[in-house]
Design a protein around this motif. Structure first.
Motif, PDB file in Angstrom:
ATOM      1  N   GLN A   1      12.375  -0.292   4.948  1.00  9.79           N
ATOM      2  CA  GLN A   1      11.143  -1.062   4.800  1.00  9.79           C
ATOM      3  C   GLN A   1      11.288  -2.121   3.715  1.00  9.79           C
ATOM      4  O   GLN A   1      10.869  -3.272   3.888  1.00  9.79           O
ATOM      5  N   THR A   2      11.908  -1.756   2.587  1.00  6.56           N
ATOM      6  CA  THR A   2      12.112  -2.714   1.504  1.00  6.56           C
ATOM      7  C   THR A   2      13.087  -3.802   1.914  1.00  6.56           C
ATOM      8  O   THR A   2      12.869  -4.995   1.660  1.00  6.56           O
TER       9      THR A   2
ATOM     10  N   ALA B   1       0.830  -1.212   0.000  1.00  9.99           N
ATOM     11  CA  ALA B   1       0.000   0.000   0.000  1.00  9.99           C
ATOM     12  C   ALA B   1       0.860   1.255   0.000  1.00  9.99           C
ATOM     13  O   ALA B   1       0.462   2.288  -0.554  1.00  9.99           O
ATOM     14  N   GLY B   2       2.076   1.182   0.603  1.00  2.35           N
ATOM     15  CA  GLY B   2       2.950   2.343   0.711  1.00  2.35           C
ATOM     16  C   GLY B   2       4.025   2.390  -0.343  1.00  2.35           C
ATOM     17  O   GLY B   2       3.810   2.908  -1.451  1.00  2.35           O
ATOM     18  N   PRO B   3       5.222   1.835  -0.062  1.00  2.00           N
ATOM     19  CA  PRO B   3       6.331   1.934  -1.021  1.00  2.00           C
ATOM     20  C   PRO B   3       6.022   1.409  -2.419  1.00  2.00           C
ATOM     21  O   PRO B   3       6.538   1.937  -3.410  1.00  2.00           O
ATOM     22  N   MET B   4       5.189   0.375  -2.525  1.00  2.00           N
ATOM     23  CA  MET B   4       4.866  -0.170  -3.841  1.00  2.00           C
ATOM     24  C   MET B   4       3.753   0.607  -4.541  1.00  2.00           C
ATOM     25  O   MET B   4       3.466   0.384  -5.716  1.00  2.00           O
ATOM     26  N   GLY B   5       3.077   1.501  -3.812  1.00  2.00           N
ATOM     27  CA  GLY B   5       2.150   2.455  -4.416  1.00  2.00           C
ATOM     28  C   GLY B   5       0.810   1.915  -4.886  1.00  2.00           C
ATOM     29  O   GLY B   5       0.170   2.533  -5.743  1.00  2.00           O
TER      30      GLY B   5
ATOM     31  N   PHE C   1       7.784 -11.002  -1.635  1.00  2.00           N
ATOM     32  CA  PHE C   1       8.667 -10.290  -0.713  1.00  2.00           C
ATOM     33  C   PHE C   1       9.779  -9.527  -1.432  1.00  2.00           C
ATOM     34  O   PHE C   1      10.307  -8.562  -0.867  1.00  2.00           O
ATOM     35  N   LEU C   2      10.134  -9.965  -2.623  1.00  2.00           N
ATOM     36  CA  LEU C   2      11.135  -9.254  -3.427  1.00  2.00           C
ATOM     37  C   LEU C   2      10.499  -8.947  -4.786  1.00  2.00           C
ATOM     38  O   LEU C   2      10.827  -9.575  -5.798  1.00  2.00           O
ATOM     39  N   PRO C   3       9.550  -8.017  -4.825  1.00  2.00           N
ATOM     40  CA  PRO C   3       8.733  -7.802  -6.030  1.00  2.00           C
ATOM     41  C   PRO C   3       9.566  -7.384  -7.230  1.00  2.00           C
ATOM     42  O   PRO C   3      10.526  -6.622  -7.127  1.00  2.00           O
ATOM     43  N   GLN C   4       9.165  -7.941  -8.373  1.00  2.00           N
ATOM     44  CA  GLN C   4       9.817  -7.645  -9.643  1.00  2.00           C
ATOM     45  C   GLN C   4       8.935  -6.674 -10.441  1.00  2.00           C
ATOM     46  O   GLN C   4       7.743  -6.896 -10.596  1.00  2.00           O
ATOM     47  N   ALA C   5       9.515  -5.609 -10.917  1.00  2.00           N
ATOM     48  CA  ALA C   5       8.754  -4.591 -11.652  1.00  2.00           C
ATOM     49  C   ALA C   5       8.202  -5.171 -12.954  1.00  2.00           C
ATOM     50  O   ALA C   5       8.802  -6.067 -13.550  1.00  2.00           O
ATOM     51  N   PRO C   6       7.039  -4.666 -13.440  1.00  2.00           N
ATOM     52  CA  PRO C   6       6.198  -3.652 -12.788  1.00  2.00           C
ATOM     53  C   PRO C   6       5.261  -4.296 -11.753  1.00  2.00           C
ATOM     54  O   PRO C   6       4.739  -5.382 -11.983  1.00  2.00           O
ATOM     55  N   VAL C   7       5.070  -3.629 -10.629  1.00  2.00           N
ATOM     56  CA  VAL C   7       4.192  -4.124  -9.570  1.00  2.00           C
ATOM     57  C   VAL C   7       2.812  -3.509  -9.770  1.00  2.00           C
ATOM     58  O   VAL C   7       2.633  -2.301  -9.653  1.00  2.00           O
TER      59      VAL C   7
END
Length: 478
Positions: free
Chosen positions: A196-197, A58-62, A119-125
């Motif tokens: 956080q990441t 909700a935050g850093p990943m937008g 936990f280690l999201p790969q773009a694009p999220v």
């Protein structure tokens, strides 16, 4: 009177040694440690999924609160499909390696891969990205936990050893929580990047490394009992036997109520620590004390269940949660020692209730098998998991509605609402645990009744009566 009630209440006059339940060899602690090993990484997965991952996306990943909240709500609804399905499949499709072990092996790469992408999201999220990988992760989680719970019930037919089995499982689950909590604390001391990441990524890597090792230890060290031939049971008869099973209904309702109390306390804890006790900066330490205390209580609860019986010991655990939460109102502002003492008292139910509910469900599974002829341990545990998840979600929702109604503002001044917040924290577990005590005090399956069930099961198996159970739920009484 239902078939299950007759089986529990009627005592046989048959004292023949043939078919009598034989004493089982005590399971070694090393074997139970190996069996419980997967519980550590699974518990380490559960904490960040509940506390960190939603805020991270909700935050850093937008992705925003609304989108993330909807995705996790859908994931819980997904559980409502996969939990009973997994219970059914693991019950009905044995393999040469067993009914339960293969699912632990199959689920491990599924969990590891999905943990990597979550936990280690790969773009694009995107919302679709999170939705897909959370669904895969929850599927893998169900594929591991439901067969593992069911396998635990089948390791021993002994009333008391079942408490030991689930005691080790619960200890593993409790150990996993402080381990995964310690990772961010250590990294914070040495990292200068996006904390956080890094925190979320480190938790994910911990799970990815530990889970395959734990599962390998489990499946290499612990063998399953051979599956017995299972009679056919129509869908109507299967549902009917569950509906008639009064001990099952009682246990599931009591477990759901107990889970509601725990979920409500979890939802309120940080707010109470911050706005009532004035110890917001020590909330994580208090939570760690809570889990460590719970780990210490597990062997005491197992010993008590041997002396007093499982359902009476459960009533005693609930009594702690009737007496202890009101002490919240007596904690002086800023008094860390008093708050820590209360967390030790509250910790009794971290492990105690879980051990006893799951161990008692194994006894209920004996009753179900005697009534139907089928060993449906997986279905019964999936039913318990499903109702606990649902009741927990409802409890959290109701708790936040109550907070809103009393005018509580997480970001504002809550001096006026602090007293009501403390009352809510004290009242919810009191009411819930009083209800559990009332339900479980006269629970019909104790040590003697369970021994009788095992004797009747062995006689039925030796005579081939299990083939007749599906046709006649009224199993003949000796």
């Amino acid at each position: 009177m239902s078939a299950q009630a007759k089986i529990v209440s009627e005592q046989t006059a048959d004292t023949r040694p043939a078919g009598a339940a034989h004493p089982e060899r005590r399971l070694s602690s090393w074997l139970l440690m190996a069996f419980a090993a997967p519980c550590i990484p699974i518990a380490a997965l559960g904490l960040p999924i509940s506390l960190y991952i939603p805020q991270f996306y909700a935050g850093p990943m937008g992705l925003g609160l609304g989108a993330v909240g909807t995705i996790f709500m859908l994931a819980r609804l997904w559980d409502m499909v996969t939990d009973p399905l997994m219970g059914f499949v693991s019950d009905h499709y044995p393999t040469r390696w067993g009914r339960r072990r293969p699912w632990l092996v199959i689920s491990t790469p599924l969990i590891c891969i999905s943990t990597w992408f979550v936990f280690l999201p790969q773009a694009p999220v995107t919302t679709g990205y999170l939705l897909f990988w959370i669904f895969v992760l929850y599927l893998g989680w169900t594929m591991l936990t439901i067969p593992h719970l069911s396998w635990g019930a089948e390791l021993s037919g002994d009333y008391y050893q079942r408490s030991r089995v689930h005691g080790f499982r619960e200890a593993g689950e409790i150990i996993g929580v402080p381990l995964v909590l310690a990772i961010p604390a250590v990294i914070e001391q040495f990292s200068t990047g996006d904390f956080q990441t890094i925190r979320v990524a480190s938790m994910g890597l911990f799970i990815i490394v530990l889970l395959p090792i734990a599962v390998a230890i489990n499946v290499w060290s612990v063998k399953e009992r051979p599956a017995r031939p299972q009679p056919k049971l129509s869908f109507k008869d299967a549902l009917g036997s569950l509906a008639e099973n009064r001990p099952l209904r009682t246990l599931v309702i009591a477990d759901a109520i107990s889970g509601s109390a725990g979920s409500a306390l979890g939802a309120l804890f940080v707010y109470v620590a911050t706005h009532v006790w004035g110890l917001g900066s020590s909330a994580s330490l208090l939570m760690l004390i809570y889990f460590i205390a719970g780990l210490g209580f597990v062997p005491l609860v197992v010993r008590a269940s041997r002396r007093f019986g499982k359902h009476r010991t459960l009533v005693g655990c609930c009594a702690f949660y009737v007496v202890a939460p009101p002490l919240t109102l007596l904690i002086p502002q800023g008094n860390m020692l008093a708050a820590a003492g209360l967390m030790v008292l509250l910790g009794v139910n971290v492990g105690g209730a879980g051990v006893l509910f799951r161990s008692i469900m194994a006894d209920v599974a004996d009753l179900d098998e005697l009534s139907t002829g089928r060993q449906r341990t997986g279905v019964l545990y999936s039913f318990m998991a499903l109702t606990r998840k649902g009741s927990g979600a409802l409890a959290v929702g109701a708790t936040f509605w109550a907070l809103q109604w009393m005018g509580f503002d997480p970001a504002g001044d809550n001096s006026a609402a602090a007293r009501n917040l403390a009352l809510l924290f004290a009242t919810v577990p009191m009411v819930c645990n009083l209800a559990v005590m009332a339900l479980m005090w006269r629970f019909p399956i104790g040590a003697e009744q369970q021994l009788e069930l095992r004797q009747r099961l062995e006689r039925a198996r030796s005579r081939g009566e299990h083939r007749k159970c599906a046709e006649s739920p009224q199993l003949p009484v000796d």
